[in-house]
Design a protein around this motif. Structure first.
Motif, PDB file in Angstrom:
ATOM      1  N   LEU A 101     -29.695  15.143  50.968  1.00 12.23           N
ATOM      2  CA  LEU A 101     -28.776  14.005  50.903  1.00 12.23           C
ATOM      3  C   LEU A 101     -27.854  14.230  49.707  1.00 12.23           C
ATOM      4  N   VAL A 102     -26.580  14.469  49.986  1.00 14.79           N
ATOM      5  CA  VAL A 102     -25.647  14.802  48.896  1.00 14.79           C
ATOM      6  C   VAL A 102     -24.650  13.662  48.780  1.00 14.79           C
ATOM      7  N   VAL A 103     -24.964  12.702  47.907  1.00 17.48           N
ATOM      8  CA  VAL A 103     -24.118  11.509  47.842  1.00 17.48           C
ATOM      9  C   VAL A 103     -23.611  11.203  46.433  1.00 17.48           C
ATOM     10  N   ASN A 104     -23.748  12.171  45.529  1.00 15.04           N
ATOM     11  CA  ASN A 104     -23.064  11.999  44.242  1.00 15.04           C
ATOM     12  C   ASN A 104     -21.582  12.274  44.437  1.00 15.04           C
ATOM     13  N   HIS A 105     -21.300  13.135  45.433  1.00 15.38           N
ATOM     14  CA  HIS A 105     -19.911  13.542  45.668  1.00 15.38           C
ATOM     15  C   HIS A 105     -19.723  13.850  47.149  1.00 15.38           C
ATOM     16  N   THR A 106     -18.471  13.883  47.586  1.00 14.09           N
ATOM     17  CA  THR A 106     -18.174  14.369  48.932  1.00 14.09           C
ATOM     18  C   THR A 106     -17.180  15.518  48.771  1.00 14.09           C
ATOM     19  N   LEU A 145     -19.617  21.396  35.944  1.00 15.15           N
ATOM     20  CA  LEU A 145     -20.826  22.232  35.881  1.00 15.15           C
ATOM     21  C   LEU A 145     -20.578  23.604  36.498  1.00 15.15           C
ATOM     22  N   PHE A 146     -19.455  23.759  37.164  1.00 17.70           N
ATOM     23  CA  PHE A 146     -19.110  25.075  37.713  1.00 17.70           C
ATOM     24  C   PHE A 146     -17.863  25.638  37.032  1.00 17.70           C
ATOM     25  N   SER A 147     -17.759  25.444  35.703  1.00 16.96           N
ATOM     26  CA  SER A 147     -16.681  25.970  34.851  1.00 16.96           C
ATOM     27  C   SER A 147     -15.365  25.212  35.069  1.00 16.96           C
ATOM     28  N   LYS A 168     -13.313  20.653  44.677  1.00 16.40           N
ATOM     29  CA  LYS A 168     -13.408  20.214  46.067  1.00 16.40           C
ATOM     30  C   LYS A 168     -14.640  19.318  46.287  1.00 16.40           C
ATOM     31  N   GLN A 169     -15.316  18.946  45.197  1.00 16.55           N
ATOM     32  CA  GLN A 169     -16.475  18.044  45.281  1.00 16.55           C
ATOM     33  C   GLN A 169     -16.199  16.814  44.407  1.00 16.55           C
ATOM     34  N   ALA A 170     -15.483  15.861  44.978  1.00 12.40           N
ATOM     35  CA  ALA A 170     -15.052  14.688  44.204  1.00 12.40           C
ATOM     36  C   ALA A 170     -16.208  13.692  44.060  1.00 12.40           C
ATOM     37  N   PHE A 198     -35.812  12.623  52.611  1.00 16.31           N
ATOM     38  CA  PHE A 198     -34.604  13.130  51.959  1.00 16.31           C
ATOM     39  C   PHE A 198     -34.949  13.847  50.666  1.00 16.31           C
ATOM     40  N   ARG A 199     -34.286  14.956  50.442  1.00 17.02           N
ATOM     41  CA  ARG A 199     -34.210  15.570  49.111  1.00 17.02           C
ATOM     42  C   ARG A 199     -32.839  15.147  48.599  1.00 17.02           C
ATOM     43  N   MET A 200     -32.799  14.500  47.465  1.00 16.89           N
ATOM     44  CA  MET A 200     -31.547  13.872  47.032  1.00 16.89           C
ATOM     45  C   MET A 200     -30.878  14.687  45.939  1.00 16.89           C
ATOM     46  N   ASP A 201     -29.741  15.234  46.285  1.00 16.05           N
ATOM     47  CA  ASP A 201     -28.976  16.093  45.393  1.00 16.05           C
ATOM     48  C   ASP A 201     -28.521  15.329  44.140  1.00 16.05           C
ATOM     49  N   VAL A 202     -28.724  15.946  42.977  1.00 24.36           N
ATOM     50  CA  VAL A 202     -28.325  15.367  41.668  1.00 24.36           C
ATOM     51  C   VAL A 202     -28.313  13.819  41.653  1.00 24.36           C
ATOM     52  N   ILE A 203     -29.412  13.261  42.077  1.00 27.81           N
ATOM     53  CA  ILE A 203     -29.466  11.804  42.215  1.00 27.81           C
ATOM     54  C   ILE A 203     -29.425  11.110  40.849  1.00 27.81           C
ATOM     55  N   GLY A 256     -36.116  13.408  44.403  1.00 22.66           N
ATOM     56  CA  GLY A 256     -34.803  13.372  43.765  1.00 22.66           C
ATOM     57  C   GLY A 256     -34.614  14.597  42.894  1.00 22.66           C
ATOM     58  N   GLU A 257     -33.497  15.268  43.097  1.00 23.02           N
ATOM     59  CA  GLU A 257     -33.164  16.352  42.168  1.00 23.02           C
ATOM     60  C   GLU A 257     -32.584  15.664  40.931  1.00 23.02           C
ATOM     61  N   ALA A 258     -33.283  15.780  39.819  1.00 12.06           N
ATOM     62  CA  ALA A 258     -32.944  14.924  38.685  1.00 12.06           C
ATOM     63  C   ALA A 258     -32.501  15.753  37.480  1.00 12.06           C
ATOM     64  N   ASN A 332     -35.868  27.911  44.132  1.00 10.35           N
ATOM     65  CA  ASN A 332     -35.113  27.203  45.161  1.00 10.35           C
ATOM     66  C   ASN A 332     -33.777  27.923  45.304  1.00 10.35           C
ATOM     67  N   HIS A 333     -32.845  27.338  46.029  1.00 13.82           N
ATOM     68  CA  HIS A 333     -31.578  28.021  46.303  1.00 13.82           C
ATOM     69  C   HIS A 333     -30.673  28.115  45.085  1.00 13.82           C
ATOM     70  N   ASP A 334     -31.036  27.440  43.977  1.00  9.85           N
ATOM     71  CA  ASP A 334     -30.229  27.483  42.752  1.00  9.85           C
ATOM     72  C   ASP A 334     -30.859  28.365  41.682  1.00  9.85           C
ATOM     73  N   GLN A 335     -32.000  28.942  41.977  1.00 11.20           N
ATOM     74  CA  GLN A 335     -32.738  29.695  40.965  1.00 11.20           C
ATOM     75  C   GLN A 335     -32.887  31.146  41.402  1.00 11.20           C
ATOM     76  N   ALA A 421     -28.453  34.430  38.507  1.00 11.34           N
ATOM     77  CA  ALA A 421     -27.478  33.829  39.422  1.00 11.34           C
ATOM     78  C   ALA A 421     -28.136  33.289  40.693  1.00 11.34           C
ATOM     79  N   ARG A 422     -27.470  32.288  41.279  1.00  9.71           N
ATOM     80  CA  ARG A 422     -28.005  31.640  42.473  1.00  9.71           C
ATOM     81  C   ARG A 422     -27.996  32.561  43.690  1.00  9.71           C
ATOM     82  N   ASP A 423     -27.064  33.522  43.702  1.00  8.08           N
ATOM     83  CA  ASP A 423     -27.011  34.417  44.864  1.00  8.08           C
ATOM     84  C   ASP A 423     -28.285  35.249  45.020  1.00  8.08           C
TER      85      ASP A 423
HETATM   86  C1  NOJ Z   1     -27.415  20.711  43.197  1.00  6.99           C
HETATM   87  C2  NOJ Z   1     -27.606  21.644  44.356  1.00  6.99           C
HETATM   88  O1  NOJ Z   1     -28.930  22.066  44.411  1.00  6.99           O
HETATM   89  C3  NOJ Z   1     -26.627  22.775  44.165  1.00  6.99           C
HETATM   90  O2  NOJ Z   1     -26.838  23.830  45.060  1.00  6.99           O
HETATM   91  C4  NOJ Z   1     -25.229  22.221  44.291  1.00  6.99           C
HETATM   92  O3  NOJ Z   1     -24.308  23.239  44.009  1.00  6.99           O
HETATM   93  C5  NOJ Z   1     -25.001  21.055  43.334  1.00  6.99           C
HETATM   94  N1  NOJ Z   1     -26.111  20.138  43.277  1.00  6.99           N
HETATM   95  C6  NOJ Z   1     -23.796  20.279  43.736  1.00  6.99           C
HETATM   96  O4  NOJ Z   1     -24.050  19.583  44.923  1.00  6.99           O
END
Ligand code: NOJ
Length: 557
Positions: A101-106, A145-147, A168-170, A198-203, A256-258, A332-335, A421-423
């Motif tokens: 669930l990504v609702v901090n931004h669209t 957070l992405f420079s 592009k993520q307002a 739900f896993r809640m993105d940057v909640i 919640g991803e906190a 996870n996908h960010d680590q 890196a996340r890749d």
């Molecule tokens: C955290 C996510 O896990 C990450 O992959 C994403 O880039 C940011 N939030 C922004 O949604």
């Protein structure tokens, strides 16, 4: 037992990054039908819940974490019918599905934002965070957070909008009740479809400091926004409202991803009364790579030290006890890949250290998460050129630190990428030794790790000593032993620089766990004499009074 039982406390979650899992139609991008095909594999592993990274319609600036329609499936991943089939098949197999669930931004391509940027009096204007600049400068010095700056100037209305991630993520304006209602309606729509959580993105970032003050400048360029966007003044109000309006009406799992969460905050987000979320992800243990590079932030590449890690792991176990439920993860996908970061990915120690890491984590208290490929001991990549990088975080960091500000060399930046890196996590899942690791018959969107020839699911399933079967056993043990789920945690050997050990106790039983974090044979007298039954170990023979390189032992007495 004083802990309240819940199915999601007794579950093991498997995270799928759909883009990199399995491509069923040869376009080089993983998809939903690819996931459906591999559900029996996950059933064999024994997990209970699948967490899907975002599968919604998205222009993919951040691989789906930039959503342009919350009720549609991303074209490259398939259709809503494919989703319904995947959900139904999962349920038939007894597997649950948790959505991101990504609702901090669209996305800036979401219809709300397209409207919002049209004029100051548009009825969607207040769905986002718009501010006047300070003279010719943005409203404050925050770095995204992405420079680059966290504010983007929009010529149409002469104001800036906030984007904590890419431009592009307002960021949505959660102070606006209409935004909150729209999100709750959308969540209800998915719950009614039958999803399981739900896993809640940057909640933790929903509520911003209303003063928007400048942040501390740490890399000489921009200011740090984290203290002003994490755990803000209204975040718990919003989550409690979400709980009342949606979550409490369904028997679902929430995590919640906190970002920026402290123990005290976690006790609120994941409180045992259940007024907010089931559990949260914290980041302290994955922020222990020593930072020897001249730039700060996440770009450190030294092997994390047990001395730094131990107090963090212990603190989260001890302090949540009875007050809040925890989550357990390395990957996870960010680590980067756990075995490369925390273990040892050399040919000699890869398998044994991957099993040790699995043991350490899965015997602790909390809900464990397995990231795709972790059960195979998949490793990091080696990045030799910026062209290897697909992740917007890496591309932007390279541009800012190497190209524009010349703060570090390309060589050092690529060394950072190869370590953290996340890749590293996003290279395709390694299914077999065929072309492209069996991930796709087309050209994969990101290069396959060349070690797929030996490290792959087919090879693992043909080897009874593989990491796969070890994880299968760890998961089964959790299902069979309440003590692993609900037992109270107590740290052992707290002064050791080499061994991480602890015990769990429940109803008069004791589970003793010891993990050698090093490639040396070290002394350990916890198991001599052995009182009890050995539940699992990554060595078939033991040496009295010793733990062999990366040896892990679990004994129930
Ligand atoms: C955290 C996510 O896990 C990450 O992959 C994403 O880039 C940011 N939030 C922004 O949604």
């Amino acid at each position: 037992m004083n802990e309240k039982r819940a199915w999601w406390k007794e579950s093991v979650v498997y995270q799928i990054y759909p883009r990199s899992f399995s491509d069923s139609n040869g376009d080089g991008i993983g998809d939903l039908n690819g996931i459906t095909e591999h559900l029996p594999y996950l059933k064999e592993l024994g997990i209970d819940v699948i967490w899907l990274s975002p599968i919604y319609k998205s222009p993919n600036d951040d691989n789906g974490y930039d959503i342009s329609d919350y009720r549609e499936i991303m074209d490259e991943f398939g259709t809503m019918d494919d989703f319904d089939r995947m959900l139904a098949r999962s349920h038939e197999l007894g597997l649950k599905i948790v959505m991101d669930l990504v609702v901090n931004h669209t996305s800036d391509e979401h219809p709300w934002f397209i409207e919002s940027r049209k004029s100051k009096d548009n009825k969607y204007r207040d769905y986002y965070i718009w501010k006047d600049g300070k003279g010719d400068n943005p409203p404050n010095n925050w770095q995204s957070l992405f420079s680059g700056p966290a504010w983007e100037y929009d010529e149409t209305t002469g104001q800036y909008y906030l984007h904590c991630f890419t431009k592009k993520q307002a960021d949505l304006n959660w102070e606006n009740e209409k935004v909150r209602n729209a999100v709750y309606d959308m969540m209800t729509w998915w719950c009614d479809k039958g999803i399981d959580g739900f896993r809640m993105d940057v909640i933790s970032m929903l509520s911003k400091d209303p003063d928007y003050p400048d942040g501390e400048v740490t890399d000489g360029i921009y200011g740090d926004l984290m203290p002003y966007v994490c755990n803000g003044p209204h975040v718990h109000e919003y989550i409690q409202e979400m709980n009342r309006r949606v979550l409490s009406k369904y028997d679902i799992m929430t995590v919640g991803e906190a970002a920026g969460v402290t123990i005290d905050e976690a006790k609120k987000y994941a409180n045992s009364e259940g007024s907010e979320l089931g559990m949260v992800f914290h980041f302290e243990h994955v922020n222990t790579d020593a930072t020897t590079t001249p730039i700060l932030g996440k770009w450190g590449y030294d092997h994390p030290d047990l001395k730094k890690l131990r107090p963090i792991l212990n603190k989260w176990q001890l302090e949540l006890e009875g007050k809040a439920w925890g989550s357990l993860y390395w990957d996870n996908h960010d680590q980067p890949r756990a075995v490369s970061r925390f273990g040892n990915d050399s040919e000699k120690y890869r398998v044994v250290s991957a099993k040790m890491l699995g043991t350490l984590l899965h015997m602790m208290k909390g809900t464990p998460y397995v990231y795709q490929g972790e059960e195979l001991g998949m490793t990091n990549m080696v990045f030799t050129s910026p062209d290897d990088c697909k992740d917007v975080e890496e591309i932007n960091a390279y541009r800012q630190y190497v190209t524009e500000h010349k703060m570090i060399s390309s060589e050092v930046m690529l060394k950072c990428f190869s370590a953290v890196a996340r890749d590293n996590a996003r290279t395709p899942m390694q299914w077999n030794a065929d072309k492209n690791a069996g991930f796709s018959t087309g050209t994969p969107w990101i290069a396959v790790n060349p070690n797929y020839v030996t490290i792959n699911a087919e090879a693992a399933m043909a080897d009874k000593d593989s990491v796969f079967y070890y994880y299968q056993k760890l998961i089964r043990l959790r299902h069979e032993n309440d003590i692993i789920v609900y037992g109270q945690f107590r740290p052992l050997l707290e002064d050791s620089g080499e061994i991480y050990a602890y015990e769990r106790t429940l109803d008069g039983k004791v589970l003793t766990v010891a993990c050698n974090w090093t490639e040396n044979t070290v002394s350990c007298d916890l198991f001599d004499p052995l009182a009890g039954e050995e539940l699992i170990s990554n060595y078939s023979e033991h040496i009295k009074g010793m733990l062999q390189p990366y040896e892990a032992r679990v004994v129930l007495s």
